[in-house]
Design a protein around this motif. Structure first.
Motif, PDB file in Angstrom:
ATOM      1  N   VAL A 208       0.983  -0.724   0.224  1.00 11.07           N
ATOM      2  CA  VAL A 208       0.114   0.037  -0.032  1.00 11.07           C
ATOM      3  C   VAL A 208       0.989   1.148  -0.120  1.00 11.07           C
ATOM      4  O   VAL A 208       2.113   1.367   1.044  1.00 11.07           O
ATOM      5  CB  VAL A 208      -0.789   0.183   1.595  1.00 11.07           C
ATOM      6  CG1 VAL A 208      -1.742   1.262   1.069  1.00 11.07           C
ATOM      7  CG2 VAL A 208      -1.935  -1.376   1.392  1.00 11.07           C
ATOM      8  N   VAL A 209       0.978   1.843  -0.897  1.00  8.42           N
ATOM      9  CA  VAL A 209       1.764   3.088  -0.785  1.00  8.42           C
ATOM     10  C   VAL A 209       0.729   4.533  -1.030  1.00  8.42           C
ATOM     11  O   VAL A 209      -1.031   4.659  -1.109  1.00  8.42           O
ATOM     12  CB  VAL A 209       1.639   3.481  -2.822  1.00  8.42           C
ATOM     13  CG1 VAL A 209       3.714   4.777  -2.676  1.00  8.42           C
ATOM     14  CG2 VAL A 209       3.041   1.885  -3.267  1.00  8.42           C
ATOM     15  N   VAL A 210       0.924   5.600   0.196  1.00 10.55           N
ATOM     16  CA  VAL A 210       0.394   6.880   0.282  1.00 10.55           C
ATOM     17  C   VAL A 210       1.051   7.853   0.204  1.00 10.55           C
ATOM     18  O   VAL A 210       2.329   8.025   0.681  1.00 10.55           O
ATOM     19  CB  VAL A 210      -0.234   6.845   1.601  1.00 10.55           C
ATOM     20  CG1 VAL A 210      -1.081   8.152   1.904  1.00 10.55           C
ATOM     21  CG2 VAL A 210      -1.086   5.300   1.868  1.00 10.55           C
ATOM     22  N   GLY A 211       1.007   8.508  -0.339  1.00 11.87           N
ATOM     23  CA  GLY A 211       1.943   9.310  -1.076  1.00 11.87           C
ATOM     24  C   GLY A 211       1.434  10.186  -2.336  1.00 11.87           C
ATOM     25  O   GLY A 211       0.676   9.515  -3.912  1.00 11.87           O
ATOM     26  N   ASP A 212       2.272  11.575  -3.328  1.00 11.25           N
ATOM     27  CA  ASP A 212       2.160  12.225  -4.707  1.00 11.25           C
ATOM     28  C   ASP A 212       3.269  12.469  -4.603  1.00 11.25           C
ATOM     29  O   ASP A 212       3.983  12.742  -3.651  1.00 11.25           O
ATOM     30  CB  ASP A 212       0.526  12.251  -4.345  1.00 11.25           C
ATOM     31  CG  ASP A 212       0.160  12.465  -5.690  1.00 11.25           C
ATOM     32  OD1 ASP A 212       1.213  12.018  -7.052  1.00 11.25           O
ATOM     33  OD2 ASP A 212      -1.317  13.174  -6.102  1.00 11.25           O
ATOM     34  N   GLY A 213       2.949  12.686  -5.696  1.00 12.31           N
ATOM     35  CA  GLY A 213       5.009  13.249  -6.410  1.00 12.31           C
ATOM     36  C   GLY A 213       4.761  13.209  -7.727  1.00 12.31           C
ATOM     37  O   GLY A 213       3.572  12.192  -8.623  1.00 12.31           O
ATOM     38  N   PRO A 214       5.711  13.364  -8.299  1.00 13.13           N
ATOM     39  CA  PRO A 214       5.749  13.403  -9.703  1.00 13.13           C
ATOM     40  C   PRO A 214       6.036  11.891 -10.588  1.00 13.13           C
ATOM     41  O   PRO A 214       6.862  11.436 -11.931  1.00 13.13           O
ATOM     42  CB  PRO A 214       7.596  14.024  -9.530  1.00 13.13           C
ATOM     43  CG  PRO A 214       7.844  14.082  -8.464  1.00 13.13           C
ATOM     44  CD  PRO A 214       6.887  14.087  -7.558  1.00 13.13           C
TER      45      PRO A 214
END
Length: 364
Positions: A208-214
């Protein structure tokens, strides 16, 4: 006593620098300080290409002087080395005013991951930037030793904290229906966070991945089976931590990692590499596993009692972090400005650097 904090990292960015400064501002008045901020919002700015939540300010010494006149600060702290921080530094030097700085981000490593710029060049620039301050705050003993070995001076310790009322063990269905065990990453999705190392691990259950970005699109293509939940904050983030089985922290370049404390506070054991940040927060505590084999660390973390993790997190408070921060500022400013002179051009001799403490690393 008014404290001017100059920072290029500010809302809408979601990161450890912004979170730390917000907590310092909230605690300042109880400690006799009146914190005010100088950020990209006080200047014309443009979004960073490919990373629009980061704003690049057109900060000049003249504009800093105009802002300064209305704020009349007693103390000055420069939190970042960007255009706002650099313009504020220039103004302080021109006025003979002492200031403190903080070292939050390993920019030399971040830049080298994106462009063919030797780390030695970036460290030379940073050494000069921070060398003019009356005190440079660092978050951990291992980071202090590393920077001292690179010729940085006037280093001061400033730890971090965690809100243990918000981040706490709880019954949570935030990740209900996903095959277990649940391995969680929380952070910015950018190349320097090394998220691909986590996603490439052969692990049972669900990542599970939480976060955002380029780097989000590339990472989703790399691991289509993983669940990407985007940016989460507050109570929603706390419920996700509490629902997971292990927190995997693949970064090799973080100077601390506040997410480590958030995970521990929710009773979530940590798996990480034995590097700065995890070495200082996790090593020897029994609250996680550090191993150069990240898969072994992740699987080993599943056996750690959650109450042990919670107990370790309770050692870190934002109140103690703020006490250190403001005590450092008062002490550094009392020393006055650093005399102008040559800044060391390279690492100091190894015999002049204190040997690293022996730290027991749990290898799973």
């Amino acid at each position: 006593m008014r404290l001017l904090i100059a920072t290029d990292a500010w809302a809408p960015q979601v990161n450890g620098v912004v979170r730390s400064l917000e907590h310092m501002a909230a605690a300042g008045r109880d400690l006799g300080f009146d914190p005010v901020f100088l950020t990209h919002q006080d200047f014309r700015s443009v979004p960073l290409p490919g990373y629009p939540e980061i704003r690049l300010a057109y900060a000049t010494r003249r504009k800093v002087a105009e802002s300064w006149a209305g704020l009349a600060p007693t103390y000055v702290h420069i939190a970042t080395e960007g255009s706002v921080g650099y313009a504020t530094r220039r103004y302080c030097l021109a006025q003979g005013r002492p200031f403190t700085t903080s070292y939050h981000t390993r920019f030399p490593e971040y830049l080298a991951a994106r462009a063919p710029v030797p780390e030695a060049w970036s460290y030379a620039w940073l050494r000069r930037f921070h060398g003019a301050s009356s005190g440079t705050m660092v978050s951990t003993p291992s980071l202090e030793r590393d920077l001292a070995g690179r010729g940085f001076t006037n280093l001061m310790r400033w730890t971090r904290g965690v809100d243990t009322e918000l981040f706490r063990p709880q019954d949570s269905d935030a990740l209900a229906g996903l095959p277990r065990p649940l391995f969680l990453f929380v952070g910015r999705l950018a190349v320097e966070k090394n998220v691909a190392a986590f996603l490439s691990l052969d692990l049972p259950g669900t990542k599970v991945v939480v976060g955002d970005g380029p780097d989000r699109a590339r990472l989703q293509a790399l691991a289509p089976e993983a669940r990407f939940l985007g940016t989460q904050t507050g109570a929603a983030l706390a419920r996700i931590y509490a629902a997971a089985d292990a927190f995997v922290f693949p970064s090799l370049t973080d100077t601390f990692g506040i997410v480590l404390l958030e995970a521990l506070a929710c009773g979530l054991p940590v798996a990480a590499y034995p590097v700065t940040g995890p070495l200082d927060v996790i090593a020897g505590t029994g609250a996680g596993v550090l191993d150069r084999d990240l898969r072994a660390a992740a699987l080993g973390a599943l056996a750690i009692p959650r109450e042990r993790c919670r107990a370790e997190a309770l050692r870190y408070t934002w109140a103690e972090s703020a006490r250190q921060f403001y005590a450092n500022i008062a002490a550094a400013h009392a020393r006055g400005p650093v005399p102008r002179g040559p800044v060391p051009r390279g690492p100091v001799p190894r015999h002049a650097v204190r040997a690293p403490e022996r730290r027991e690393i749990e290898l799973g």
